[in-house]
Design an enzyme around this catalytic site. Structure first.
Site: not given
Length: 1338
Positions: A152, A154, A262-263, A407, A425, A801, A1083, A1265
């Protein structure tokens, strides 16, 4: 055996309705099928690569063996329709709507204010719905896990989590430290006297019995176990689905080069984004042997077709079945699986696909290799059992599997006595991201000893394949597990890990450092294991334990505080109340209409853009002859086809709509192909051949632009006081710099257009997603050479936007209109995410340099700033951005001698444009960085320097505008108090003393943000209000609804002024036909201007009705309206607001460019892992002065959303360009915006009480803003934590940390032992010059 082929077609269900598709095209994905064929447009296209979740739907299947139904959330954009045989699909339309009945999942996200622009909402709804179908009583962890694959742009996610937290409240999911959360408003409660943002008292209960049942016909089909081959032939591709293993092996023998799908999470992406084409696809989803799971005493054998979600379930069961000492590999794999992609990807991506795709940063293969796992490869010639090790992987995406082999299964052995396996990771975002580097490490120790019998260390992400650290292992095996042994291994790792400076992916020093850091973490974990087993007596030192402790991750309930309305305010008057976004329910049900949701019309064409592949070159020839031969291609549009003006002019510079003679960036638009479908248009565009003649002197970086004096004019300067004297008089002077990277808008809805020729008098109707309909109207009219009165622009709503849908939008609309003009047919253009990111530009990268003079007590006497903005190849709004940078360079600080100079640099990158904040987030980071450096130079705390230099009394800005900073000071004091800053600062110091490898940092940042357009004429607005005879009211105004809640606030204004319920008021769209000559919605001035215009129109109408009301004071609104009509009183009125007369005289360096200031202060605290650079934002407190809020729920949503976007800008979002100027980061796979995992764990917002603002409607203030910059509080908190780490390393004083403060930058700045080893090992630069890097430093 003879092949049995069925051609009955696909049989599946969508929302309970049976679908039989006789001849499905294998290239068709479920998303376009739903949207175009079935007209179910609630499911959205946003990225097309499974990375954003906007296209999430639920696929259900019946398993005849277990007699159970599985419900899976999947990405419609990657799911082939040929996979659907026997499945039931549920979309957002299928679970509820506003006409009949809502589903609680839809209602709660809407009522909790979790839907702003609404484009991501259907995907969020379907992810949560699928979770509830599988688990009606989820925990908070379940909820955040299921939403990890949904983005998201927003909201900042907090209201989404709050809305869905209500599903687990009864289980006290937030139980922590003995207290439970109160989710009345996802925050505080009514008990303590605070108003609530939403009430859960009247929420619909979750009733699983109301959900769609699984179709019995599909159950019968599954029970029949049809074994025949399915074969579907499309325009270019054949899809074959075998029903047995023998058939699969025969197909693989017949078509050895055909991939198994497959996926579709690898092959699908390769076909979509890399242009790889496969004429034959084999889909073995009906081969039962691929899904078999066999539990044995020595481990578990898992079918290669099992999805990641299946594998997770298998491992969880296996862990419970085995003694703990035998489960180390299972646990390591489970840890990795939980972080592979989002839930939608894990539900379809398979174990076999993960291995066979052989990607070097696979999260599983290093662990499988380290854990002694094997696989079975099968073909008609027999089977092979192969170890998964370094010899299995031959190169990038290559293995030793033969083309005809499949496989079949993977065997995961249980760990032996004294054998330990761990997985590691590192990712650019905590969840739903491909790893920068990962590792699997295994050690087998002698009985009752710390001597190593066997060791295996594998890394992913440091080469074309996974890498076995053989040299390091040789230094360890046969020796005791102790520091001396590991020290030798660290040195040997440099022989194992060889990364060229130009290695793909970049981050070379960081990745090499991570290999050492992760091995060190493994070392500590084994020491801990040995201590627990009483093999060694030495404890892991307390200060080092933090290296192996995870960062906090539990999200706590936030708190939102706002002013109650006055007691005597009418219940009907909604101004000041937290009213739900007026379209939230429609957005949550998929009924809300966006541009590309408009129905396709007969003969409609689709347009695809052809862009430049060169950064600076002459166009010698455009050959589209091959494109015109392709099926479905209708025409090619070039600059020669534009009947009118072929360029747009911005601040004195022309920008061609379509390049004719020369291109000046990769991604510049050259021509467009129109065809009868999107697929045909894309193929046509790919077939256009453009010949170039390279031009010399490409300019990409700011240094190159400065050296070659490549600037857009004018260059601006502003000064107050005597800077040179101030520097001379200062007791200390310091010079520093900071670089701020660019940012992609990443609005969820890409640029979208539909241009329809009316057919007479040259009229054109333009439906589009823009912030500035009038500007597009003018652009289209000039392009076609017709008057503006022949062009009407219609904007229903925008899917986000953030400044990015103004200038380039007008150009793209003009090109689309030229195509409609030439063909005489409706033309639709919807950019793909990669095209959008390439073409439209984003926030300007800025290089800020400063020289500051200050006294020993911290008082700043003078500051001199120089800003360079990378504008790209065209001027766009860059000069205006450079001006705004100078107007905000002081932020909240009263520096008596101040100078700023700014330059918009012309380069050969795509032109940058307006972006929420318009230069302010860049320039303010520069001054705040300067403040930090002053503090570090003096050995003081940054907050002391900030407070000392802040504006405190009625003052003049450096452009001589008077203002009163009283509310700025109040915000500062309240934020210090509400965040408990002083106490937490001491606690952080103590934490940092006790922990060597985890550090905490805290920062408090103020902002003074000017509201309004410095160009005074842009502050005007108009409105048109109609009252119909039944009393209903239609309001039209010039503002565009893009998620900021403008239409909702306008509805509140009209309701108050007309003294009627909001339910009587409707806002249909923004149209140049209703309100002409509108100004941009930008603005932070949309409500200020349009609200006043609507107020004016409503007051005119209300006054007209006064005689009627006087005659019948007890009458109803409807009676008064009918009587007014009968008395011939006009029930329509135009409202107008002239706006503030703002201006800035750059010659005199003075003016009043803003109507007023919005003030805010934000405090954030982070915890940083110094070994990896990963961090968590533990807590954020924001205090904002927005006057008297018209709608607190919308304003708080804007504050949180802007903050989160700022957090992305300053800590994670990176645009990467190749040395030849090609944008690498063209989608969510490479470009990471904040996700649910990035929300501050404790997120609190306070609206300043007792504030008013005489300069805007109802004493409110613009808020869209300003608070984006407050995301920098996380940046400076990270810098504070890094400062603590550097102190441990013996480093003090100022240091440069550029933005974004990615894990790479934070880790390297910490100067740990391991980063220093890497720096020391770096070979000196060769005499032939520095190696060409993988990516430019923009």
């Amino acid at each position: 055996m003879a092949e049995q082929t069925r051609n009955d077609g696909l049989i599946f269900y969508v929302n309970g309705k049976k679908i039989v598709e006789k001849n499905p095209d294998p290239e068709t994905m479920l998303l376009p099928y739903l949207r175009k064929k079935l007209r179910l447009t609630g499911t959205k296209y946003s990225c097309g690569g499974g990375g954003c979740g906007a296209c999430t739907i639920m696929v259900s299947r019946y398993d005849p063996q277990t007699k159970s139904i599985s419900h899976l959330s999947v990405n419609g954009c990657l799911f082939p329709i040929c996979h659907l045989h026997g499945a039931a699909v549920t979309t957002v339309e299928g679970i509820g709507n506003t006409k009949t009945k809502l589903h609680p999942v839809q209602e709660r996200i809407a009522k909790a204010h979790g839907s702003q622009c609404g484009f991501c909402t259907p995907g969020m709804v379907m992810s949560m719905y699928t979770l509830l179908r599988n688990n009606p009583h989820p925990t908070l962890d379940d909820i955040t896990e299921c939403l990890a694959g949904n983005l998201c742009r927003c909201t900042g996610y907090r209201p989404i989590i709050d809305g869905y937290r209500t599903f687990c409240e009864s289980e006290n999911c937030c139980l922590l430290n003995g207290s439970t959360c109160n989710v009345l408003n996802g925050n505080g409660s009514a008990e303590n006297g605070h108003a609530e943002l939403f009430s859960k008292d009247d929420l619909l209960p979750l009733d699983p019995s109301q959900d769609l049942i699984f179709p019995p016909e599909l159950m019968r089909m599954a029970e029949d176990k049809d074994q025949s081959i399915q074969r579907f032939c499309g325009e270019r591709m054949t899809w074959i689905s075998p029903g047995s293993l023998d058939e699969l092996l025969q197909l693989k023998a017949d078509y050895p080069q055909a991939p198994l799908v497959m996926g579709n999470t690898t092959i699908g992406l390769d076909m979509k984004f890399k242009g790889i084409f496969h004429p034959i696809i084999i889909s073995p989803t009906r081969v039962p042997e691929l899904f078999k799971v066999n539990h044995r005493s020595e481990g578990v054998c898992v079918g290669a077709g099992c999805s990641m979600s299946d594998l997770k379930s298998v491992l969880e069961k296996t862990i419970n079945d085995f003694p703990p000492e035998n489960t180390h590999t299972f646990r390591a794999l489970l840890q990795q699986i939980n972080l592979v992609g989002g839930q939608q990807i894990r539900n379809v991506a398979t174990l076999g696909g993960n291995i066979a795709s052989a990607y070097p940063n696979s999260d599983l293969t290093p662990v499988l290799a380290a854990g002694r796992c094997t696989l079975v490869a099968l073909s008609k010639d027999g089977r092979r059992r192969l170890p998964i090790d370094k010899d299995f992987f031959l190169g990038f995406a290559k293995t030793i599997l033969k083309p005809e082999e499949i496989l079949l299964s993977v065997f995961i052995p249980a760990t032996r006595q004294n054998e330990i396996v761990h997985a590691f990771r590192h990712v650019p975002r905590k969840e739903n991201a491909l790893a920068t580097l990962n590792a699997g490490m295994r050690v087998w120790l002698n009985d009752n000893s710390n001597v190593v019998k066997e060791i295996s260390i594998y890394y992913g992400g440091v080469g074309a394949t996974i890498l076995s650290a053989d040299h390091a292992c040789q230094k360890i095996v046969g020796r005791p597990w102790e520091e001396a042994t590991l020290n030798d291994a660290y040195s040997a790792l440099f022989d194992d890990v060889k990364l060229d400076p130009a290695a793909p992916g970049g981050k070379v020093d960081f990745r090499r450092s991570l290999t050492l850091s992760l091995l060190f973490k493994f070392h500590l974990l084994i020491l801990q294991y040995l201590k627990e087993k009483d093999v060694i007596q030495m404890e892991v030192p307390q200060e080092m334990q933090s290296a192996i402790q995870p960062l906090p991750k539990r999200i706590l309930p936030g708190y939102q505080e706002f002013q109650n309305v006055l007691e005597d305010q009418s219940a009907q008057d909604l101004v000041g109340r937290p009213m739900m976004h007026r379209s939230a329910l429609s957005q949550a049900t998929g009924e809300a209409v966006y541009c590309d949701d408009l129905p396709y019309t007969d003969g409609e064409l689709v347009l695809a853009i052809v862009t430049s592949s060169k950064a600076h070159a002459k166009i010698t020839h455009i050959d589209f002859s091959e494109a015109l031969k392709l099926p479905g291609v209708v025409d090619v549009i070039t600059a020669k086809d534009i009947p009118g003006k072929k360029f747009r002019t911005f601040t004195g510079y022309d920008e061609e709509l379509l390049a004719e003679d020369e291109v000046s960036c990769v991604g510049q638009m050259i021509c467009a192909v129109v065809a009868d479908s999107k697929a045909h248009a894309k193929r046509g565009a790919a077939a256009v051949k453009v010949s170039y003649e390279d031009l010399q002197d490409c300019i990409f970086t700011l240094e190159e632009a400065i050296e070659k004096e490549s600037f857009f004019l004018p260059r601006r300067q502003i000064e107050r006081g005597d800077v040179e004297k101030g520097l001379r008089d200062a007791e200390q002077v310091y010079e520093g710099e900071i670089r701020i990277g660019g940012q992609e808008h990443f609005y969820m809805e890409t640029q979208s257009f539909l241009v329809v020729p009316v057919g007479e008098e040259k009229e054109m109707k333009v439906y589009l997603s823009t912030q500035h309909p009038t500007y597009t109207q003018e652009a289209v009219a000039e392009t076609l050479g017709i008057p503006s009165n022949r062009v009407t622009c219609h904007v229903k709503r925008l899917g986000g936007a953030f400044g990015g849908k103004v200038t380039k939008t007008a150009i793209l609309a003009s090109i689309t209109a030229a195509a409609a003009w030439k063909t005489g047919l409706p033309v639709r253009c919807v950019l793909e995410r990669g095209e959008d990111m390439l073409i439209t530009g984003g926030r300007h990268p800025v290089w800020g340099k400063y020289k500051v003079g200050f006294m020993k007590n911290g008082r700043i006497t003078a500051a001199d700033f120089q800003y360079y903005a990378n504008s790209g190849n065209k001027v766009d709004e860059s000069v205006l951005v450079a001006e705004k940078i100078l107007l905000h360079l002081d932020n909240a600080y009263n520096i008596p001698n101040l100078r700023g100079r700014s330059a918009a640099c012309r380069t050969n990158l795509p032109s940058n444009t307006a972006f929420r904040g318009f230069g302010v987030p860049q320039c303010m980071l520069v001054i705040e960085s300067m403040i930090d450096d002053v503090a570090l130079q003096l050995g003081r705390l940054p907050e002391e320097i900030r407070e000392m230099n802040m504006y405190k009394q009625v003052s003049l800005t450096h452009y001589k505008m008077e203002f009163d900073p009283e509310n700025l000071v109040r915000c500062w004091k309240e934020c210090m108090e509400k965040s408990d800053f002083s106490h937490r600062r001491k606690a952080i110091d103590l934490f940092n003393q006790q922990n060597q490898f985890k550090k905490r940092g805290i920062s408090i940042i103020p902002i003074k943000y000017g509201i309004g357009f410095a160009e005074g004429f842009l502050n005007q607005a108009a409105a048109l209000v109609h009252i119909y005879k039944d009393g209903s009211v239609l309001v039209s105004h010039g503002g565009a609804e893009m998620g900021q809640g403008l239409h909702t606030k306008i509805q509140q204004v009209a309701s108050r002024e007309l003294n009627i319920p909001a339910s009587l008021i409707h806002i249909s769209e923004t149209s140049t036909q209703c309100v002409p000559n509108t100004c941009p919605s930008a603005a932070s001035f949309g409500t200020d201007a349009n609200g006043m215009a609507v107020q004016d129109a409503c007051q005119i109408l209300y006054n007209r009705l006064e005689p009627v009301r006087k005659k019948d004071p007890k009458g109803t609104w409807q009676n008064w309206i009918m009587k007014a009509f009968l008395e011939k009183i006009s029930l329509s009125a135009t409202g107008y607001y002239r706006g503030h007369d703002l201006d800035m005289d750059w010659e005199k360096q003075e003016g009043r460019p803003y109507a007023y200031f919005t003030y805010a202060v934000c405090c954030s605290e982070v915890e940083l892992d110094c070994l990896t650079g990963e961090y968590r934002t533990l807590r954020t407190d924001i205090v904002v002065d927005i006057g008297r809020s018209i709608n607190p729920s919308i304003d708080i949503g804007q504050i949180e959303g802007a903050f989160t976007q700022g957090l992305g800008l300053y800590t994670m979002e990176e645009l990467k360009y190749s040395p030849s100027g090609v944008l690498y980061t063209r989608g969510p796979g490479q470009y990471k915006i904040p996700a649910v995992c990035d929300v501050p764990l404790n997120f609190n917002v306070y609206l300043l009480a007792g504030s008013s603002n005489p300069h805007a409607i109802y004493s409110s203030k613009g808020i869209g803003e300003p608070t984006l910059f407050l995301g920098s509080s996380v940046f400076f908190a990270i810098k504070d934590a890094v400062t603590a780490a550097r102190k441990d390393a013996g480093l003090t004083g100022p240091f440069q940390l550029n933005s974004p403060a990615t894990p790479e930058r934070a880790c390297l700045a910490c100067a740990t032992r391991f980063t220093n080893m890497v720096v020391a090992q770096n070979e000196p630069v060769s005499t032939s010059g520095p190696a060409r890097p993988w990516a430019l430093d923009i």
